[in-house]
Design an enzyme around this catalytic site. Structure first.
Site, short mmCIF file in Angstrom:
data_model
loop_
_atom_site.label_atom_id
_atom_site.label_comp_id
_atom_site.label_asym_id
_atom_site.label_seq_id
_atom_site.Cartn_x
_atom_site.Cartn_y
_atom_site.Cartn_z
N MET A 65 0.81 -1.23 0.00
CA MET A 65 0.00 0.00 0.00
C MET A 65 0.84 1.27 0.00
O MET A 65 0.30 2.35 -0.25
CB MET A 65 -0.93 0.03 1.21
N TYR A 66 2.13 1.18 0.28
CA TYR A 66 2.95 2.39 0.32
C TYR A 66 3.02 3.02 -1.07
O TYR A 66 3.52 2.40 -2.02
CB TYR A 66 4.36 2.09 0.81
N SER A 67 2.49 4.22 -1.16
CA SER A 67 2.40 4.92 -2.44
C SER A 67 1.72 4.04 -3.49
O SER A 67 2.01 4.13 -4.68
CB SER A 67 3.77 5.39 -2.93
N PHE A 68 0.82 3.17 -3.01
CA PHE A 68 0.01 2.30 -3.86
C PHE A 68 0.86 1.53 -4.87
O PHE A 68 0.58 1.52 -6.07
CB PHE A 68 -1.09 3.11 -4.54
#
Length: 354
Positions: A60-63
């Site tokens: 999910m980090y920066s998608f």
């Protein structure tokens, strides 16, 4: 760099792990770092050269962009580092773009492997509890990933104490791969993990890595009582975390940290990290940095030794209340303390006035 065995596994992990929440610039993540490939590669090189042996990221980090950049920045050095990622959080608009169903877990790991340009993850965390998917289903999917060689070890993150126990005992009941580690939020300002989460990990032999040990910038030394917060920091933006219940208490803790830092001629972050490294059950800390200066300062925390008086002052100032059943146990049942809870009983006793 010092290394610790991760839980009851045989894996050795550095006490400082480099996180990648600030890598990538998609949507709201841009305001907390926005690091590109060249900047990430430089920080990775510094960390690995200092003895850090794990890079921590998440789908999910920066998608997904954080994983993409991490994979590119580690090109040629993948075999030199342990790589951890996470699944469960919502990464799209569809009904199956989040959660811990077998469908979601298996698909997200495949996506992560492609982005990271690797054939396996050394550690995969469930990023949060999924209250709608049977834990047996999730564990079966994780077990399949381990059997297929796509994941080496499994961990939990942000689970309650009862959720940790349910997951572990379900895995053991069915002979499935059991988690060996957890990742939790834990700082001098936020010590709620001491109520149930850390004792559960100590009792069950889970390794504990702390995410955002500087409180998402709250304890960076740049947030001070009566002073404007610089717009160049995470706390100077509209970033929503952390949730601070008592701001005056937080400022008191920050002032204590600053006083200790001044006495040592060092920084507030180093004091925070040094205190956390000495806490019961803490295997290591996941640090993040926007630049080389911040990273080198954090890495130097392993060399700082707080005095017993300084440690006691900070610990007592930040002690949380003894809620039930802790006050009742302190009053009536300290004759037979549980080893997993014993490290925290004195703090609760002091919180009750002795």
């Amino acid at each position: 760099m010092e290394y610790r065995t991760l839980g009851r596994s045989g894996l050795k992990v550095s006490r400082l792990v480099l996180g990648t929440l600030n890598v990538g610039a998609r949507e709201q993540f841009a305001q907390i770092g926005g690091l590109g490939t060249d900047e990430a590669r430089r920080l990775f090189d510094i960390a690995l050269d200092a003895g850090v042996n794990m890079i921590d990221t998440a789908n999910m980090y920066s998608f997904g962009q954080a994983e993409e950049i991490t994979g590119e920045a580690l090109r040629g050095r993948r075999d030199d580092v342990l790589l951890a990622s996470k699944v469960r959080m919502q990464v799209g608009d569809g009904p199956n773009e989040g959660g811990s169903s077998a469908y979601s877990v298996l698909r997200e790991v495949e996506r992560s492997l492609r982005r990271l340009q690797t054939d396996h993850l050394d550690l995969l965390y469930l990023h949060q509890w999924d209250g709608q998917t049977p834990v047996e289903e999730t564990l079966t999917a994780l077990d399949r990933l381990v059997a297929d060689g796509k994941v080496r070890y499994v961990g939990l993150s942000n689970f309650n104490g009862w959720q940790i126990m349910k997951t572990l005992y379900t895995a053991r009941l069915h002979g499935l791969t059991a988690p060996v580690a957890q990742q939790v939020y834990y700082t001098p300002e936020a010590r709620e993990a001491e109520y149930e989460i850390l004792p559960a990990a100590l009792d069950q032999g889970l390794g504990t890595l702390v995410w955002s040990p500087l409180g998402e910038g709250l304890l960076s030394g740049k947030v001070r009582r009566g002073q404007p917060v610089p717009a160049t920091t995470r706390q100077g933006t509209d970033w929503p975390e952390p949730h601070v219940v008592d701001k005056e208490r937080a400022y008191d803790i920050i002032e204590c940290l600053a006083g200790i830092a001044d006495a040592h001629g060092t920084s507030v972050p180093r004091v925070v990290l040094a205190w956390l490294l000495g806490r019961p059950g803490v295997t290591g800390l996941v640090i993040g940095a926007r630049n080389e200066e911040q990273l080198r300062d954090d890495l130097a925390a392993t060399e700082l030794r707080l005095t017993e008086a300084e440690t006691a002052r900070l610990t007592e100032l930040s002690q949380l209340p003894a809620y039930y059943p802790y006050w009742h146990r302190v009053m009536n049942a300290t004759d037979r303390p549980d080893p997993a809870e014993a490290p925290f009983l004195d703090g609760w006793k002091r919180a009750m006035g002795g």
